[in-house]
Each structure stands twice: as structure tokens, then as C-alpha cells.
Design an enzyme around this catalytic site. Structure first.
Site, short mmCIF file in Angstrom:
data_model
loop_
_atom_site.label_atom_id
_atom_site.label_comp_id
_atom_site.label_asym_id
_atom_site.label_seq_id
_atom_site.Cartn_x
_atom_site.Cartn_y
_atom_site.Cartn_z
N ASP A 127 -8.64 -17.08 -18.60
CA ASP A 127 -8.61 -15.71 -17.95
C ASP A 127 -7.11 -15.24 -17.60
OD1 ASP A 127 -9.10 -13.30 -16.67
OD2 ASP A 127 -10.06 -14.32 -14.81
N HIS B 268 -5.59 -4.41 -15.67
CA HIS B 268 -6.11 -3.50 -14.83
C HIS B 268 -5.52 -2.08 -14.65
CE1 HIS B 268 -7.62 -7.16 -11.97
NE2 HIS B 268 -7.80 -7.23 -13.17
N HIS C 20 -15.07 -14.24 -18.02
CA HIS C 20 -15.94 -13.20 -17.61
C HIS C 20 -15.93 -11.94 -18.33
CE1 HIS C 20 -12.57 -10.61 -15.65
NE2 HIS C 20 -11.89 -11.73 -15.70
N ASP D 57 -16.99 -8.71 -16.94
CA ASP D 57 -16.56 -7.46 -16.32
C ASP D 57 -15.30 -7.10 -16.53
OD1 ASP D 57 -16.03 -9.60 -14.67
OD2 ASP D 57 -16.01 -8.15 -12.85
N GLU E 255 -16.42 -11.14 -11.97
CA GLU E 255 -15.26 -11.84 -11.46
C GLU E 255 -14.51 -11.04 -10.67
OE1 GLU E 255 -11.30 -13.54 -11.52
OE2 GLU E 255 -11.96 -11.45 -12.52
N GLU E 256 -14.22 -9.73 -11.24
CA GLU E 256 -13.07 -8.99 -10.49
C GLU E 256 -13.56 -8.45 -9.32
OE1 GLU E 256 -10.35 -8.40 -11.99
OE2 GLU E 256 -10.67 -8.55 -14.04
ZN LIG Z 1 -9.77 -11.76 -15.37
#
Ligand SMILES: [Zn+2]
Length: 407
Positions: free
Chosen positions: A195, A377, A77, A79, A172-173
Site C-alpha cells: 500500500d 488521493h 485494500h 477502497d 482502509e481509507e
Molecule cells: Zn492505501
């Protein structure tokens, strides 16, 4: 591969849950355009068209024709998480990591005490943030390692592999990566997301998930004259929440244990409702928890006949293993690919849902392969370039396993 990664993380691709558009943020398109150029430079084709492209929803598609039959998909992904700033990422390189805490800047310290993965990376080249942003290894490490593997496949025509289709998707997030996935065009019998996760982690299991909305309707009377007449909906909502088994709450469970989790409540004494999420790896247990909620509602109505309680349950997503257990060869090949990279596979059930669980339910079995990032994150995010190499190696082994079995 590392150069590509350092380039990708400089693109701000943060997604936005409050946006209705797809992609949720236009800035994701800038990295998508860059990836189309790089895939074209590698000599890849488009999917059903001559050259790689990005569709109107920001999904980048490309294809490397196979030397054998068969088709395998690879996804990552574009994003980064809305949870932390992803603007002006300044990646820092720690060469030959010596062990001990790393002060990355802005008061952020990565300490082996709470990040034990560091202990396995002494001597590695690490990539960190400068402490002011997240890094975006989630999931630009996934993109860079796919690109690295593709580059090797295009340079080494002697490697046998099936047709490899690539999809880099937005959002995705915020849980929307599968929403507009061009599944018919992609048309792969199996795909792998790359991922998250550390060395060797692979995921073929996610939670199965239902949402329950429990609505309480009481009898509203002026409280000054309420004796024997008032039925307070909030009181009974409290009773129901109190009867949920504490041992089956998120705060008391881990590993393969599931739970009930009240998320939000609203309303007043006359009428109120509470929304819960129900999770378990065993889909039947999720369904049983829904029935137990309904039984609790019935019991409350038996205790107070003027009360009305209704329970509405909706399915959110299902454990991808429900489908994958019917395709044991997928896990078998994936484990062989990881072992061939010199790593012992770590099967890690995901305590959540992934794009892969939804894509699997939509008809394309899609397990996950580790991408190497740690402390995702947040500003303490980092990745080892050695682990990124293991990821690319696993991808190369995997397509070769599929190639050998076809060839
Ligand atoms: Zn991810």
C-alpha cells in the site's frame, strides 16, 4: 499485471466515512466479486473452504497452498479515498516518459518540480488520470501486484514458497480496514500490506496515538454582575491551549518528532471541552504528553480554585514497532526481499496509523511494502509500471525467502 490494474481502477470503490455499513459503500463489493473470479481462475483455494470467496463484510479471502511449511499473508485494500472523485476513472498511459511536466488534462499538471519521483522514471511507462478523478493506484496497485505475483507462483511450480493467504479488504481509507478483518480465519503468523509509497519504501513503524478530552467547568454568572464571581471556562481553555508547546505541534514537526494537536472544541462560558490528539513514535513519550496535559490542568485549578478541569485519555493505536522489535527476522527478511529486487530498502516511519498497526496490535505483525503510487488521493496521482514490477518482484522474493527458511 498492468492489464489487471487498468481494469481495477475502472471500478468506483470510494469509501464513505458517513456510512455505518461494512463495507461502507456497496460499490466496493463489485470489485470484490471480480477479484473472487480472478483468484478462482488462477486456481487458488479458499481459506478453510474449497474456493476463494468474499465474506459478508466485503473481505475477499484466498489461499495458494505452499510447497514448504509456514504461512504468510498478503493484504491490500479495495477502497479509494473519499477525498477526491473516484467515479469513471479514465487511466492515461504515457509510454517512454521523456521527462518534464505532464499535462494530464482538466488543467492538472504533474511537474517534476513538486514530484521529484518523476525524475527517477524517465523512460518508464507511466499511468496517470485524465485530471478529473483520482487514479486509485492507492491501493489497486497493491491488488494488481499481489495478483501478478500469485500468477507467477501458480505458473512456476519450481518456486518454493510457504502457503500464501490473501486478503483484499474494504474501507482502509476511512480507518476501518481492520475492524472486521477475519483474523481468526486468516490465521497468519505474519502478513504484509502492499500500500502506498515509492520504490523501496517499507514501513515497520507508525505513530503511537492517544486521544485526550479536556473538560472545563467554570462558574456561570450574569456578566453584568460578574465581578469577582464569574469563572469563564472558555478563558481557561484558551490558557491551556496557549501553554501547549508550539515546538510540539504538527506544523512544527516532521520525521520522527511527535506532537499535541487540538482537533475540535465546543461549549460555552459555563462549560466547554477540547479534544486533542497526541502522537509520537515512542509510546512512552505519548504517555508522558498525557501526563503533562494533566499537570497543566492541575496548575490551572491551582490558579483558580473554583475551576474544575478534567482530562480523559484514551488509547487509539500503538506503533507497530513495539511488537515488531520482538520479531527482528520479519524486517530482516523483508529487507532481503527488497534488495533481491535490486532496490535499496528505505525505512519510512508512517506519521499516522495504518490497518497494519491495528492488525499488529491484534496479534498479526503486519509491516507495509511500497505499492508505487505517487500523489495519492488526488487528480495528479500516477504510477510507473516499472515500479509496479519491482513491487511484484519484492513480493515474489519475500515468499521465497520464507519458503527457503522453511524448506
Ligand atoms: Zn492505501
Amino acid at each position: 499485471m498492468v492489464d489487471r490494474f487498468l481494469e481495477y481502477v475502472r471500478f468506483d470503490t470510494q469509501s464513505d466515512d458517513n456510512s455505518d455499513t461494512c463495507p461502507s459503500t456497496a460499490k466496493q463489493l463489485a470489485l470484490g466479486e471480480r477479484l473472487v473470479i480472478e483468484l478462482t481462475e488462477l486456481g487458488l483455494r479458499g481459506v478453510g473452504e474449497p474456493t476463494p470467496s468474499m465474506d459478508d463484510n466485503g473481505y475477499v479471502l484466498a489461499e495458494l497452498p505452499g510447497t514448504t511449511g509456514g504461512v504468510v499473508g498478503l493484504c491490500a485494500h479495495i477502497d479509494t479515498a473519499p477525498a477526491f472523485d473516484g467515479c469513471e476513472v479514465k487511466p492515461q498511459i504515457v509510454e517512454a516518459y521523456q521527462g518534464g511536466p505532464i499535462e494530464v488534462g482538466h488543467g492538472v499538471v504533474i511537474d517534476p518540480g513538486d514530484t521529484p519521483e518523476l525524475l527517477e522514471c524517465v523512460g518508464d511507462t507511466l499511468i496517470t488520470t485524465d485530471g478529473s478523478t483520482l487514479l486509485g493506484a492507492d491501493d489497486k496497485s497493491g491488488i494488481a501486484t499481489i495478483m501478478g505475483a500469485l500468477e507467477i507462483l501458480t505458473r512456476e511450480p519450481g518456486l518454493s514458497h510457504p502457503t500464501v493467504r490473501v486478503c483484499f479488504n474494504p474501507d482502509e481509507e476511512i480507518g476501518r480496514g481492520a475492524d472486521r478483518f477475519p483474523l481468526e480465519r486468516f490465521d497468519c503468523p505474519v502478513a504484509f500490506t502492499i500500500d502506498g509509497g515509492f520504490t523501496g519504501e517499507i514501513s515497520v513503524e507508525t505513530f503511537s496515538a492517544d486521544k485526550a478530552v479536556v473538560t472545563f467547568k467554570g462558574v456561570s454568572v450574569h456578566p453584568g454582575a460578574a465581578k469577582g464571581k464569574l469563572v469563564n471556562a472558555l478563558t481557561y481553555m484558551g490558557k491551556l491551549l496557549d501553554r501547549l508547546p508550539m515546538a510540539e505541534s504538527p506544523e512544527c514537526t516532521e520525521g520522527r518528532e511527535g506532537f499535541y494537536h487540538p482537533v475540535v472544541a465546543s461549549g460555552d462560558a459555563a462549560s466547554c471541552s477540547v479534544q486533542l490528539i497526541i502522537r509520537d513514535f515512542d509510546t512512552r513519550v505519548v504517555e508522558e504528553r498525557g501526563l503533562r496535559l494533566k499537570a497543566m490542568a492541575s496548575a490551572l485549578m491551582a490558579e483558580e480554585t473554583r475551576l474544575d478541569v478534567s482530562v480523559e485519555i484514551t488509547e487509539q493505536y500503538r506503533n507497530m514497532f513495539d511488537v515488531l522489535q520482538g520479531h527482528p527476522e520479519i524486517l530482516d527478511r523483508l529487507e532481503r526481499a527488497v534488495r533481491a529486487a535490486g532496490i535499496e530498502p528505505q525505512l519510512r516511519p508512517v506519521r499516522g496509523g495504518t490497518d497494519g498497526s491495528r492488525l499488529t496490535a491484534m496479534g498479526m505483525p503486519t509491516p507495509n511494502i511500497f505499492a508505487g503510487g505517487i500523489n495519492l488521493h488526488g487528480p495528479a496521482e500516477w504510477v510507473s509500471t516499472r515500479v509496479m514490477g519491482q513491487v511484484a518482484c519484492t513480493i515474489l522474493n519475500l515468499v521465497q525467502v520464507y519458503g527457503e527458511e522453511r524448506g
